[in-house]
Scaffold this motif. Structure first.
Motif, PDB file in Angstrom:
ATOM      1  N   UNK A  27      -2.433  -3.085 -23.652  1.00  0.00           N
ATOM      2  CA  UNK A  27      -1.713  -3.028 -22.396  1.00  0.00           C
ATOM      3  C   UNK A  27      -2.675  -3.153 -21.222  1.00  0.00           C
ATOM      4  N   UNK A  28      -3.814  -2.471 -21.313  1.00  0.00           N
ATOM      5  CA  UNK A  28      -4.791  -2.522 -20.230  1.00  0.00           C
ATOM      6  C   UNK A  28      -5.349  -3.939 -20.078  1.00  0.00           C
ATOM      7  N   UNK A  29      -5.681  -4.571 -21.184  1.00  0.00           N
ATOM      8  CA  UNK A  29      -6.270  -5.909 -21.127  1.00  0.00           C
ATOM      9  C   UNK A  29      -5.307  -6.922 -20.537  1.00  0.00           C
ATOM     10  N   UNK A  30      -4.032  -6.775 -20.857  1.00  0.00           N
ATOM     11  CA  UNK A  30      -3.060  -7.786 -20.442  1.00  0.00           C
ATOM     12  C   UNK A  30      -2.634  -7.651 -18.983  1.00  0.00           C
ATOM     13  N   UNK A  31      -2.614  -6.398 -18.474  1.00  0.00           N
ATOM     14  CA  UNK A  31      -2.149  -6.207 -17.108  1.00  0.00           C
ATOM     15  C   UNK A  31      -3.136  -5.439 -16.222  1.00  0.00           C
ATOM     16  N   UNK A  32      -3.558  -4.252 -16.654  1.00  0.00           N
ATOM     17  CA  UNK A  32      -4.353  -3.407 -15.751  1.00  0.00           C
ATOM     18  C   UNK A  32      -5.698  -4.027 -15.383  1.00  0.00           C
ATOM     19  N   UNK A  33      -6.354  -4.694 -16.310  1.00  0.00           N
ATOM     20  CA  UNK A  33      -7.671  -5.255 -16.019  1.00  0.00           C
ATOM     21  C   UNK A  33      -7.608  -6.400 -15.013  1.00  0.00           C
ATOM     22  N   UNK A  34      -6.410  -6.869 -14.716  1.00  0.00           N
ATOM     23  CA  UNK A  34      -6.258  -7.970 -13.764  1.00  0.00           C
ATOM     24  C   UNK A  34      -6.137  -7.472 -12.322  1.00  0.00           C
ATOM     25  N   UNK A  35      -6.075  -6.165 -12.153  1.00  0.00           N
ATOM     26  CA  UNK A  35      -6.015  -5.615 -10.804  1.00  0.00           C
ATOM     27  C   UNK A  35      -7.382  -5.785 -10.146  1.00  0.00           C
ATOM     28  N   UNK A  36      -7.479  -6.406  -8.986  1.00  0.00           N
ATOM     29  CA  UNK A  36      -8.776  -6.612  -8.325  1.00  0.00           C
ATOM     30  C   UNK A  36      -9.492  -5.289  -8.069  1.00  0.00           C
ATOM     31  N   UNK A  37     -10.811  -5.303  -8.213  1.00  0.00           N
ATOM     32  CA  UNK A  37     -11.596  -4.088  -8.034  1.00  0.00           C
ATOM     33  C   UNK A  37     -11.444  -3.521  -6.628  1.00  0.00           C
ATOM     34  N   UNK A  38     -11.371  -4.384  -5.627  1.00  0.00           N
ATOM     35  CA  UNK A  38     -11.284  -3.887  -4.269  1.00  0.00           C
ATOM     36  C   UNK A  38      -9.916  -3.324  -3.934  1.00  0.00           C
ATOM     37  N   UNK A  39      -8.971  -3.442  -4.890  1.00  0.00           N
ATOM     38  CA  UNK A  39      -7.643  -2.879  -4.675  1.00  0.00           C
ATOM     39  C   UNK A  39      -7.489  -1.543  -5.379  1.00  0.00           C
ATOM     40  N   UNK A  40      -8.545  -1.093  -6.042  1.00  0.00           N
ATOM     41  CA  UNK A  40      -8.436   0.142  -6.818  1.00  0.00           C
ATOM     42  C   UNK A  40      -8.010   1.319  -5.960  1.00  0.00           C
ATOM     43  N   UNK A  41      -8.556   1.368  -4.732  1.00  0.00           N
ATOM     44  CA  UNK A  41      -8.221   2.498  -3.874  1.00  0.00           C
ATOM     45  C   UNK A  41      -6.749   2.477  -3.477  1.00  0.00           C
ATOM     46  N   UNK A  42      -6.164   1.291  -3.478  1.00  0.00           N
ATOM     47  CA  UNK A  42      -4.741   1.173  -3.140  1.00  0.00           C
ATOM     48  C   UNK A  42      -3.855   1.679  -4.251  1.00  0.00           C
ATOM     49  N   UNK A  43      -4.398   1.784  -5.479  1.00  0.00           N
ATOM     50  CA  UNK A  43      -3.579   2.136  -6.623  1.00  0.00           C
ATOM     51  C   UNK A  43      -3.745   3.590  -7.019  1.00  0.00           C
ATOM     52  N   UNK A  44      -4.297   4.406  -6.148  1.00  0.00           N
ATOM     53  CA  UNK A  44      -4.431   5.825  -6.432  1.00  0.00           C
ATOM     54  C   UNK A  44      -3.428   6.588  -5.585  1.00  0.00           C
ATOM     55  N   UNK A  45      -2.470   7.273  -6.198  1.00  0.00           N
ATOM     56  CA  UNK A  45      -1.429   7.961  -5.440  1.00  0.00           C
ATOM     57  C   UNK A  45      -1.979   9.172  -4.727  1.00  0.00           C
TER      58      UNK A  45
END
Length: 307
Positions: A278-296
């Motif tokens: 699941x991580x390889x197919x979807x989560x790993x495609x999230x850009x690194x610079x967007x990581x802060x946007x994905x933390x609730x």
């Protein structure tokens, strides 16, 4: 000139005067006895009888009796009869689940028994059912199985919906208890589960909107109801516009008509199916610079309630 079949014989419409009256005798339907005797050495007949006993016992709610019958049936099934063997094993697994025999139920649904994608899907759904009937269920096992289902059938909105709801239930349970999952892994941390719930609801919404173009009647109404549930779920989770946009881009990347039409999962062979993580197919495609946007934020997590 007469058209073939355009004329009729008048005698067809005249009342018959010479027709003899026929009295219909009373009819008694044949009944199949529940306990069929096994006075035969035919392995096929024994298989059928035991299978019938098991199915009948399940219908009556006697799961121990059904399990015994299925177990007896299993030894008479030919090695090349994969369909009946699969059916009996699944019946045994359901009985074990109802009887609280979790370990045996899990053993009976080992994925190595899968012979095609339809069978694998059935086994994964059975595992979800087993987790639901387990009193010690913490939702983490269901999350793992549902992730496999979504990887196997990426364009099925209902598996994504189930995964999103399970993630939200898991997040709500741990928030209300003030604890974290016993695994203490990053994969099941609160922010990760929150992220998965948001992503799954977004993916479900995207798929339903695509499918709506080809739906009508009660099928369309079901999709509309599900879309309303998605909007309510996302309002509860409050991902915020930046997070919503980033997740939408990731979860919609493979939703192109050509790819959806050329779905290689034909239900017959597993050789062409790649169960990427699941991580390889979807989560790993999230850009690194967007990581802060994905933390609730803490207040967002705190508003989550179990479904």
């Amino acid at each position: 000139m007469e058209i073939f079949g355009s004329t009729f014989d008048d005698s067809v419409f005249s009342e018959s005067r010479d027709r003899a009256s026929v009295s219909v005798s009373s009819y008694s339907p044949k009944l199949c006895e529940s306990e069929v005797t096994l006075d035969t050495d035919d392995s096929l007949e024994k298989q059928k009888v035991y299978k019938f006993r098991g199915d009948l016992a399940v219908r009556r709610g006697d799961y121990q009796k059904a399990l015994d019958a299925y177990s007896s049936c299993l030894q008479w099934i030919a090695d090349n009869n994969l369909t009946i063997r699969r059916d009996v094993l699944e019946g045994m697994a359901r009985c074990c689940t109802r009887l609280g025999q979790r370990e045996r139920a899990l053993h009976l649904t080992e994925l190595k028994e899968a012979s095609n994608t339809c069978h694998l899907t059935s086994l994964l759904l059975l595992k979800v059912c087993q987790n639901t009937h387990t009193h010690t269920h913490t939702h983490t096992s269901s999350v793992c199985v549902l992730q496999q289902l979504c990887s196997l059938l990426p364009f099925n909105p209902w598996h994504w919906l189930s995964l999103g709801q399970t993630c939200e239930q898991l997040l709500g349970r741990h928030r209300s208890a003030g604890t974290t999952p016993s695994t203490h892994t990053k994969e099941f941390s609160q922010d990760r589960i929150w992220l998965k719930a948001c992503a799954c609801f977004i993916r479900t919404r995207l798929l339903l909107r695509i499918l709506q173009q080809q739906q009508s009647s009660f099928v369309l109404r079901r999709s509309e109801s599900a879309l309303q549930l998605m909007e309510e779920a996302l309002r509860r989770l409050q991902p915020g516009e930046p997070r919503l946009q980033a997740l939408t881009e990731v979860m919609s990347e493979d939703l192109v008509p050509e790819k959806m039409r050329e779905d290689y999962q034909d239900g017959e062979s597993l050789s062409s199916v790649s169960l990427q993580s699941f991580r390889e197919r979807w989560w790993d495609k999230v850009p690194e610079d967007s990581a802060i946007l994905l933390t609730p934020s803490a207040d967002h997590c705190g508003t989550v309630k179990p479904l």
